[in-house]
Design a protein around this motif. Structure first.
Motif, PDB file in Angstrom:
ATOM      1  N   THR A 204      10.936  -7.955  28.074  1.00  8.38           N
ATOM      2  CA  THR A 204      12.166  -8.424  28.554  1.00  8.38           C
ATOM      3  C   THR A 204      13.231  -7.397  27.868  1.00  8.38           C
ATOM      4  O   THR A 204      12.720  -6.822  26.753  1.00  8.38           O
ATOM      5  CB  THR A 204      12.465  -9.968  28.438  1.00  8.38           C
ATOM      6  OG1 THR A 204      12.738  -9.975  26.923  1.00  8.38           O
ATOM      7  CG2 THR A 204      11.516 -10.754  29.002  1.00  8.38           C
TER       8      THR A 204
ATOM      9  N   ASP B  25      10.769  -7.465  32.917  1.00 11.43           N
ATOM     10  CA  ASP B  25      11.986  -8.269  33.799  1.00 11.43           C
ATOM     11  C   ASP B  25      13.124  -7.384  33.587  1.00 11.43           C
ATOM     12  O   ASP B  25      13.649  -7.023  32.509  1.00 11.43           O
ATOM     13  CB  ASP B  25      12.057  -9.759  32.613  1.00 11.43           C
ATOM     14  CG  ASP B  25      13.116 -10.532  33.181  1.00 11.43           C
ATOM     15  OD1 ASP B  25      14.009  -9.728  34.190  1.00 11.43           O
ATOM     16  OD2 ASP B  25      13.605 -11.314  32.576  1.00 11.43           O
TER      17      ASP B  25
ATOM     18  N   ARG C  96      17.512  -8.960  32.880  1.00  9.54           N
ATOM     19  CA  ARG C  96      18.061  -8.879  31.655  1.00  9.54           C
ATOM     20  C   ARG C  96      18.291  -7.475  30.979  1.00  9.54           C
ATOM     21  O   ARG C  96      17.647  -6.716  31.144  1.00  9.54           O
ATOM     22  CB  ARG C  96      17.231  -9.680  30.504  1.00  9.54           C
ATOM     23  CG  ARG C  96      16.403 -10.858  31.034  1.00  9.54           C
ATOM     24  CD  ARG C  96      17.458 -12.178  31.237  1.00  9.54           C
ATOM     25  NE  ARG C  96      17.841 -12.503  29.893  1.00  9.54           N
ATOM     26  CZ  ARG C  96      17.255 -13.585  29.423  1.00  9.54           C
ATOM     27  NH1 ARG C  96      16.227 -13.977  29.717  1.00  9.54           N
ATOM     28  NH2 ARG C  96      17.943 -13.910  28.170  1.00  9.54           N
TER      29      ARG C  96
END
Ligand SMILES: [Zn+2]
Ligand SMILES: [Zn+2]
Length: 313
Positions: free
Chosen positions: A56, A110, A113
């Motif tokens: 992330t 991800d 973010r």
């Protein structure tokens, strides 16, 4: 109890989850591009834990579920047994409600973010890759772009974060079947190695003349470059960080030519040695200097001159 394909009754489901815990873990630090996700995967699978891991913007996020003792062992391994290039700055833990599912998976990054700017550094080729490149019959025998999860380019090929192959300059090269298999096999040392490449699918070496015309390709290009160096000529090698000018360090004439062209009369030039023993023949090495030369960072060092005859120039 329903039979054949029916849903598991809620009570039985809850019984099965009794005694299990589920944690959300956020690992911060240098944890992308250093083989951390495959490492997490292997640690989880070895303990029979379920859940997932993904890159992330903050680092690496893990959801993991299992018996408390196994989870504790997993958590301490995340720090204590982390791959050599990883730097763990902190691990945040939150409790979650347990869920069904037995598998542990590596998920895509991800992208929601915003990425945090920690970028893994390029890493010098590792011993395992060197051995592979020098072994006849290996798929990557004499292939100069060989790398794995523990070595190879990172910073120099990254176009955006998080660090994944589609966001590197390797996205021009579609993996062949053999490389895809290695990339997807958790037991392989190239499991999720983003710059994975081989002679069949990766970049190739070309030897160009001063006008950009192609003189030779692949193996012949390397041989011809070697012959040019032996003949006292200068070869510009396109490396990860730019061009390096190469000359035969044992030839007074070649080094003099390089100094004239570079307008660099006095300043030392970096000398490349294939083996540590060779550096020891020319230089005095302390234990710390030896460690640095063998390290994955493989820096250029200023060393004290030894008793052996120095290379030319
Ligand atoms: Zn390697
Ligand atoms: Zn390949």
């Amino acid at each position: 109890m329903h039979s054949g394909g029916g849903r598991v009754p809620v009570r039985a489901d809850q019984r099965r989850l009794n005694g299990l815990r589920r944690w959300s873990l956020t690992v911060r630090g240098v944890v992308q591009g250093v083989g951390y996700r495959p490492f997490v995967y292997q640690q989880a699978v070895a303990r029979g834990l379920a859940g997932w891991v993904r890159n992330t913007g903050e680092g690496v996020r893990i959801e993991v579920q299992g018996r408390p003792a196994d989870l504790e062992a997993f958590l301490s391994a995340l720090r204590a047994e982390a791959p050599g290039l990883a730097v763990i700055e902190g691990i945040e833990k939150r409790d979650l409600a347990p869920r069904r599912g037995h598998r542990f998976r590596i998920l895509e990054s991800d992208e929601e973010r915003p990425p945090r700017p920690t970028i893994p550094a390029d890493v010098a080729v590792c011993q395992a890759c060197l051995k592979e490149m020098s072994t006849p019959g290996e798929r990557r025998h004499r292939y100069p772009f060989t790398n794995c999860t523990f070595c190879g380019p990172r910073l120099s090929i990254i176009e955006a974060l998080p660090y994944d192959r589609p966001r590197t300059s390797m996205n021009r090269f579609e993996m062949c079947e053999a490389c895809s298999t290695e990339y997807g096999n958790p037991a392989d040392r190239r499991f999720h190695a983003q710059p994975i490449a081989c002679p069949a699918c990766g970049p190739q070496v070309l030897l160009l003349d001063a006008e950009g015309g192609i003189l030779a390709e692949k193996e012949q290009a390397m041989r011809a470059a070697g012959e040019a160096l032996t003949a006292g000529r200068i070869v510009a090698l396109k490396g990860l960080g730019g061009f390096q000018l190469l000359a035969d360090a044992t030839s007074e004439a070649a080094v003099a030519l390089l100094r004239r062209r570079k307008r660099r009369e006095e300043k030392p030039l970096a000398v490349m040695m294939p083996r540590l023993e060779q550096a020891q023949a020319y230089c005095k090495l302390s234990a710390a200097e030896e460690r640095w030369l063998r390290s994955s960072q493989a820096p250029i060092l200023l060393l004290r001159r030894g008793r052996g005859d120095p290379p030319a120039g």
